[in-house]
Design a protein around this motif. Structure first.
Motif, short mmCIF file in Angstrom:
data_model
loop_
_atom_site.label_atom_id
_atom_site.label_comp_id
_atom_site.label_asym_id
_atom_site.label_seq_id
_atom_site.Cartn_x
_atom_site.Cartn_y
_atom_site.Cartn_z
N GLU A 148 57.90 21.03 43.49
CA GLU A 148 57.75 19.58 43.67
C GLU A 148 56.29 19.16 43.83
O GLU A 148 55.89 18.08 43.41
N ASN A 149 55.45 20.03 44.40
CA ASN A 149 54.07 19.68 44.70
C ASN A 149 53.04 20.25 43.74
O ASN A 149 51.85 20.20 44.02
N ALA A 153 46.98 31.82 36.62
CA ALA A 153 45.78 32.26 37.34
C ALA A 153 44.75 31.13 37.45
O ALA A 153 44.04 31.04 38.46
N ARG A 154 44.68 30.28 36.45
CA ARG A 154 43.69 29.20 36.46
C ARG A 154 44.07 28.08 37.42
O ARG A 154 43.22 27.51 38.10
N GLU A 155 45.34 27.79 37.53
CA GLU A 155 45.78 26.64 38.31
C GLU A 155 46.20 26.97 39.74
O GLU A 155 46.16 26.11 40.61
N PHE A 156 46.64 28.19 39.98
CA PHE A 156 47.22 28.50 41.28
C PHE A 156 46.55 29.72 41.89
O PHE A 156 46.15 30.64 41.17
N PHE A 157 46.47 29.73 43.21
CA PHE A 157 45.96 30.89 43.94
C PHE A 157 47.18 31.76 44.26
O PHE A 157 47.87 31.56 45.25
N VAL A 158 47.46 32.68 43.37
CA VAL A 158 48.72 33.42 43.37
C VAL A 158 48.90 34.24 44.64
O VAL A 158 50.00 34.30 45.21
N ALA A 159 47.85 34.87 45.13
CA ALA A 159 47.97 35.70 46.34
C ALA A 159 48.42 34.85 47.52
O ALA A 159 49.25 35.29 48.33
N ARG A 160 47.89 33.64 47.64
CA ARG A 160 48.27 32.76 48.74
C ARG A 160 49.72 32.29 48.58
O ARG A 160 50.45 32.16 49.57
N ILE A 161 50.14 32.04 47.36
CA ILE A 161 51.52 31.63 47.11
C ILE A 161 52.49 32.74 47.52
O ILE A 161 53.50 32.49 48.18
N VAL A 162 52.16 33.96 47.13
CA VAL A 162 53.02 35.10 47.49
C VAL A 162 53.06 35.28 49.00
O VAL A 162 54.13 35.51 49.58
N ASP A 163 51.92 35.15 49.65
CA ASP A 163 51.87 35.28 51.11
C ASP A 163 52.72 34.20 51.78
O ASP A 163 53.49 34.49 52.70
N ASN A 164 52.60 32.96 51.33
CA ASN A 164 53.42 31.87 51.89
C ASN A 164 54.90 32.09 51.64
O ASN A 164 55.74 31.81 52.50
N LEU A 186 56.46 35.01 51.24
CA LEU A 186 56.93 36.08 52.12
C LEU A 186 57.06 35.59 53.57
O LEU A 186 57.99 35.98 54.28
N GLN A 187 56.14 34.74 53.98
CA GLN A 187 56.21 34.18 55.32
C GLN A 187 57.46 33.29 55.48
O GLN A 187 58.16 33.37 56.49
N ALA A 188 57.73 32.45 54.49
CA ALA A 188 58.91 31.59 54.55
C ALA A 188 60.18 32.42 54.54
O ALA A 188 61.15 32.09 55.24
N THR A 189 60.19 33.49 53.77
CA THR A 189 61.36 34.37 53.73
C THR A 189 61.55 35.08 55.05
O THR A 189 62.68 35.22 55.54
N ALA A 244 63.33 30.71 51.63
CA ALA A 244 62.73 31.03 50.34
C ALA A 244 63.10 29.98 49.29
O ALA A 244 62.26 29.55 48.51
N ILE A 245 64.35 29.57 49.29
CA ILE A 245 64.79 28.54 48.34
C ILE A 245 64.08 27.22 48.61
O ILE A 245 63.60 26.56 47.68
N ASN A 246 63.99 26.84 49.86
CA ASN A 246 63.27 25.60 50.21
C ASN A 246 61.81 25.69 49.82
O ASN A 246 61.23 24.71 49.35
N PHE A 247 61.20 26.86 50.01
CA PHE A 247 59.80 27.04 49.63
C PHE A 247 59.61 26.87 48.12
O PHE A 247 58.68 26.21 47.67
#
Length: 113
Positions: free
Chosen positions: A75-76, A42-53, A55-58, A66-69
């Protein structure tokens, strides 16, 4: 009467076994490790945005998207928070495995009084 005494003794034996084998892992270590992992996430990552991205990649590219995401995200990300989260979750899984084996190996023994 003998049966009642045996039942009371066995309840105490099971309670002692539980508090020696299972309770420390379940009530002390596992919640602490999960809290550390969740706090760092929660401190390091914006979890809602990660989940949204994710789902979009999937949705756009399917399973391989999804695997590439996931690989691109790993990596980043910053190294230290990722290590803290990975180590915490790793210990959590090891304790969960130990707990599962302890419960699986539990067998009822016939005691003669």
């Amino acid at each position: 009467m003998e049966s009642d005494l045996k039942e009371k003794i066995m309840r105490r034996v099971y309670a002692i076994w539980f508090f020696r084998k299972v309770a420390p892992a379940v009530f002390l270590y596992m919640p602490f490790l999960a809290a550390v992992a969740f706090r760092e996430t929660a401190r390091e990552f914006f979890v809602a945005r990660i989940v949204d991205n994710f789902l979009q990649a999937t949705h756009v590219s399917g399973f391989f998207g999804a695997i590439n995401f996931v690989f691109a995200a790993i990596e980043n990300t910053p190294v230290l928070p990722t290590l803290v989260i990975a180590v915490s979750l790793g210990f959590f899984v090891l304790l969960l495995r130990k707990l599962a084996y302890s419960i699986k190996d539990l067998s009822l023994e016939r005691v003669r009084i």
